[in-house]
Scaffold this active site. Structure first.
Site, PDB file in Angstrom:
ATOM      1  N   LYS A 172      35.773  48.423  64.822  1.00  0.00           N
ATOM      2  CA  LYS A 172      35.991  47.856  66.160  1.00  0.00           C
ATOM      3  C   LYS A 172      37.376  47.231  66.244  1.00  0.00           C
ATOM      4  CE  LYS A 172      35.081  43.722  67.697  1.00  0.00           C
ATOM      5  NZ  LYS A 172      36.233  43.521  68.577  1.00  0.00           N
ATOM      6  N   GLU A 245      39.684  38.399  55.775  1.00  0.00           N
ATOM      7  CA  GLU A 245      41.132  38.186  55.702  1.00  0.00           C
ATOM      8  C   GLU A 245      41.485  37.305  56.893  1.00  0.00           C
ATOM      9  OE1 GLU A 245      43.056  39.088  53.318  1.00  0.00           O
ATOM     10  OE2 GLU A 245      41.884  40.587  52.257  1.00  0.00           O
ATOM     11  N   CYS A 279      49.891  37.307  59.950  1.00  0.00           N
ATOM     12  CA  CYS A 279      49.160  36.315  59.141  1.00  0.00           C
ATOM     13  C   CYS A 279      50.082  35.753  58.067  1.00  0.00           C
ATOM     14  CB  CYS A 279      47.915  36.951  58.534  1.00  0.00           C
ATOM     15  SG  CYS A 279      48.246  38.461  57.627  1.00  0.00           S
ATOM     16  N   GLU A 377      48.474  26.791  62.451  1.00  0.00           N
ATOM     17  CA  GLU A 377      49.047  28.142  62.443  1.00  0.00           C
ATOM     18  C   GLU A 377      49.530  28.451  63.851  1.00  0.00           C
ATOM     19  OE1 GLU A 377      46.335  31.525  62.178  1.00  0.00           O
ATOM     20  OE2 GLU A 377      47.865  32.635  61.095  1.00  0.00           O
TER      21      GLU A 377
HETATM   22  P1  NAD Z   1      40.157  36.651  66.241  1.00  0.00           P
HETATM   23  O1  NAD Z   1      39.432  36.002  65.116  1.00  0.00           O
HETATM   24  O2  NAD Z   1      40.111  36.020  67.580  1.00  0.00           O
HETATM   25  O3  NAD Z   1      39.615  38.142  66.458  1.00  0.00           O
HETATM   26  C1  NAD Z   1      39.610  39.113  65.444  1.00  0.00           C
HETATM   27  C2  NAD Z   1      38.564  40.175  65.756  1.00  0.00           C
HETATM   28  O4  NAD Z   1      37.265  39.578  65.718  1.00  0.00           O
HETATM   29  C3  NAD Z   1      38.684  40.819  67.133  1.00  0.00           C
HETATM   30  O5  NAD Z   1      38.382  42.201  67.007  1.00  0.00           O
HETATM   31  C4  NAD Z   1      37.604  40.103  67.939  1.00  0.00           C
HETATM   32  O6  NAD Z   1      37.114  40.865  69.018  1.00  0.00           O
HETATM   33  C5  NAD Z   1      36.526  39.899  66.893  1.00  0.00           C
HETATM   34  N1  NAD Z   1      35.597  38.789  67.129  1.00  0.00           N
HETATM   35  C6  NAD Z   1      35.777  37.701  67.915  1.00  0.00           C
HETATM   36  N2  NAD Z   1      34.705  36.876  67.816  1.00  0.00           N
HETATM   37  C7  NAD Z   1      33.849  37.455  66.936  1.00  0.00           C
HETATM   38  C8  NAD Z   1      32.591  37.082  66.389  1.00  0.00           C
HETATM   39  N3  NAD Z   1      31.988  35.934  66.728  1.00  0.00           N
HETATM   40  N4  NAD Z   1      32.011  37.900  65.492  1.00  0.00           N
HETATM   41  C9  NAD Z   1      32.606  39.055  65.118  1.00  0.00           C
HETATM   42  N5  NAD Z   1      33.788  39.467  65.602  1.00  0.00           N
HETATM   43  C10 NAD Z   1      34.415  38.677  66.498  1.00  0.00           C
HETATM   44  O7  NAD Z   1      41.632  36.841  65.707  1.00  0.00           O
HETATM   45  P2  NAD Z   1      42.905  37.377  66.504  1.00  0.00           P
HETATM   46  O8  NAD Z   1      43.333  36.335  67.485  1.00  0.00           O
HETATM   47  O9  NAD Z   1      42.607  38.761  66.986  1.00  0.00           O
HETATM   48  O10 NAD Z   1      43.978  37.473  65.309  1.00  0.00           O
HETATM   49  C11 NAD Z   1      44.811  36.436  64.916  1.00  0.00           C
HETATM   50  C12 NAD Z   1      44.325  35.787  63.635  1.00  0.00           C
HETATM   51  O11 NAD Z   1      44.121  36.774  62.630  1.00  0.00           O
HETATM   52  C13 NAD Z   1      45.333  34.823  63.034  1.00  0.00           C
HETATM   53  O12 NAD Z   1      44.667  33.667  62.594  1.00  0.00           O
HETATM   54  C14 NAD Z   1      45.902  35.575  61.840  1.00  0.00           C
HETATM   55  O13 NAD Z   1      46.438  34.776  60.805  1.00  0.00           O
HETATM   56  C15 NAD Z   1      44.712  36.344  61.395  1.00  0.00           C
HETATM   57  N6  NAD Z   1      45.120  37.504  60.610  1.00  0.00           N
HETATM   58  C16 NAD Z   1      44.853  37.512  59.270  1.00  0.00           C
HETATM   59  C17 NAD Z   1      45.273  38.576  58.492  1.00  0.00           C
HETATM   60  C18 NAD Z   1      45.010  38.626  57.016  1.00  0.00           C
HETATM   61  O14 NAD Z   1      45.136  39.688  56.426  1.00  0.00           O
HETATM   62  N7  NAD Z   1      44.663  37.521  56.366  1.00  0.00           N
HETATM   63  C19 NAD Z   1      45.966  39.634  59.093  1.00  0.00           C
HETATM   64  C20 NAD Z   1      46.225  39.579  60.456  1.00  0.00           C
HETATM   65  C21 NAD Z   1      45.785  38.517  61.219  1.00  0.00           C
END
Ligand code: NAD
Length: 476
Positions: A172, A245, A279, A377
């Site tokens: 997804k 992650e 990230c 962050e």
């Molecule tokens: P997010 O957590 O809002 O969303 C990530 C994904 O999770 C999306 O596909 C979203 O639709 C889904 N989602 C949302 N709520 C959910 C739930 N309750 N259960 C399951 N899935 C759900 O993150 P974002 O705003 O899309 O991304 C930014 C964040 O991601 C930042 O904190 C960044 O540091 C982190 N990030 C981490 C890595 C890593 O490898 N550690 C890489 C890239 C981004």
């Protein structure tokens, strides 16, 4: 209400262009809706998981080299479409075209790299009495949930290791960036057997529906720490394995002997590539007092050369932020800094496009350590530059974070820099560079930055369970 979309989900090898409705996708450079995608219904989620379940026995039984050959062919199909995929990625994500191309090519390269990895069985005991070996076998159906900052690359971090080890997947993308992922999925048709890779998309309810679904064996999630906690909680009910992650607040430490004029452009991009929406972006820059003034000057000079604009235009170095919630969040942090009276060293001047989610590059001069812009962050184009007096202090401040994803150390004496690196509490520490990731090395977060790893042999292990075979020798 059902309505057709040009963009289709991939379920059991079929294009599924109709969902329980549609969701809009916005170009962050213009604020305009550019497409509508199907909103996956609960029944379609069931179908996708059932298709992955049905495809699992044959895919996992396939010879490893045959799985690799199919995946390499998928990588080639992606590479052949680099230009259109990159253009679409810029339109939905905002990053400049050259960065989007890099992501598409990186995604294909990652898949090929993963296919070169091996997970041989381990011999635990081999003597006159018995032979004991541990094999790593696939888990089954993996649910993959991906954020919007690197939609293709982060999807591939999951697709590659999960599929090569013999799992099948339901993936997804983020509702903000589903388009390129759906196009990429179409390229797998006819290369991967039906049901091996299913891609669905939809509104916010879809992620929780995946983690709670009784049909999956594992969730591999990349996103924020707050969501990661929910994913882990929800997965617990069905005891799904998780790889998480999560967020980071990476420090960079510039040592007193660093050649600051030379490294200033690298440090700039460490913090600002993809508008800081990485990230492992540098989110706190600690600089020794002896070189602070010179580095500030070099960073400000370099920042003045970078153009902000629509990523499809020539010469643009930075696009918009990806979405409205992130745009609001970064502006809120900036307002907080302003209200606290922090000194703004640089705010990109010139024309900031009127529509779209543009935030100019901002450098903040030595705000207090406890400021929100240092502790949180930011995931945006704002960098606090902080003075330190001695290296012990810099190490302590870098480590004093709930996060532990990445860190970089900059200095001329590599051994001295390596000694600092050895004391940093994070999954990756770079010396004189940053953000270099490879399919051959493990990558993951400590503390609140994650659970488990992606990349390398350890990344493959995450998609398997051990099966130990103990054979008693006939002669014993
Ligand atoms: P997010 O957590 O809002 O969303 C990530 C994904 O999770 C999306 O596909 C979203 O639709 C889904 N989602 C949302 N709520 C959910 C739930 N309750 N259960 C399951 N899935 C759900 O993150 P974002 O705003 O899309 O991304 C930014 C964040 O991601 C930042 O904190 C960044 O540091 C982190 N990030 C981490 C890595 C890593 O490898 N550690 C890489 C890239 C981004």
């Amino acid at each position: 209400m059902n309505s057709e979309s040009d963009y289709a989900m991939l379920i059991d090898g079929k294009r599924v262009a109709t969902g329980q409705g549609t969701c809009g996708v916005t170009n962050p450079a213009t604020g305009e809706e550019i497409a509508r995608v199907p909103d996956c219904s609960d029944e379609q989620l069931d179908e996708a998981i059932a298709a992955a379940r049905a495809a699992f026995p044959a895919w996992s039984a396939l010879d490893l080299n045959e799985r690799r050959a199919r995946l390499v062919a998928f990588a080639e199909a992606i590479l052949a479409q680099t230009a259109p995929l990159a253009r679409l990625l810029t339109q939905e994500q905002g990053k400049p075209l050259h960065e989007a191309e890099r992501e598409v090519m990186g995604c294909a390269g990652w898949l090929k790299g993963v296919c070169a990895l091996d997970l041989p069985e381990e011999v635990n005991e081999d003597n006159e009495t018995r032979l004991s070996v541990t094999q790593r076998v696939p888990l089954g159906v993996v649910g993959a949930i991906v954020p919007w900052n690197f939609p293709l690359l982060l999807a591939m971090f999951k697709i590659g290791p999960a599929l090569v080890t013999g799992n099948t997947m339901v993936l997804k993308p983020s509702p903000f960036t589903p388009l390129t992922t759906l196009r990429m999925a179409e390229l797998s048709r006819g290369i991967l057997p039906d049901g091996v890779l299913n891609v669905i998309c939809g509104e916010d309810r879809l992620g929780p529906a995946m983690t709670a679904h009784p049909g999956g064996d594992k969730i591999s999630f990349t996103g924020s720490t707050a969501t990661g906690r929910r994913v882990m909680g929800s997965s617990a009910a069905t005891l799904k394995r998780v790889t998480l992650e999560l967020g980071g607040n990476d420090a960079a430490i510039v040592l007193p002997d660093a050649d600051v004029e030379r490294i200033a452009p690298d440090l700039f991009w460490a913090a600002f590539r993809n508008n800081g929406q990485i990230c492992i972006a540098t989110k706190r820059l600690y600089v020794h007092r002896s070189v602070y003034a010179r580095l500030k000057e070099a960073l400000v000079a370099y920042a003045g050369t970078v153009r902000l604009g629509d990523g499809t235009e020539q010469g643009v170095g930075l696009g918009p932020l990806n979405n409205k919630p992130q745009f609001d969040r970064v502006r809120d942090l900036l307002e907080d800094s302003r209200a606290q009276g922090h000194s703004f060293l640089f705010e990109a001047a010139g024309d900031v496009p009127a529509n779209g989610y543009f935030v100019p590059v901002t450098l903040i001069d030595n705000p207090p350590e406890e400021a929100r812009i240092v502790q949180e962050e930011q995931f945006g184009p704002v960098l606090p530059i902080l003075v330190y007096e001695d290296v012990e202090e810099a190490i302590a401040r870098a480590n004093a974070s709930e996060y532990g994803l990445g860190c970089s150390i900059w200095g001329t004496d590599e051994e001295a820099a390596a000694a600092v690196a050895a004391r940093i509490q994070s999954g990756t520490v770079w010396i004189n560079e940053t953000q270099y990731l490879s399919p051959f090395a493990s990558f993951g977060g400590w503390k609140q930055s994650g659970v488990g790893t992606e990349g390398g042999r350890e990344g493959l292990v995450e998609y398997t369970v051990p099966r130990t075979i103990v054979r008693r020798r006939a002669s014993a």
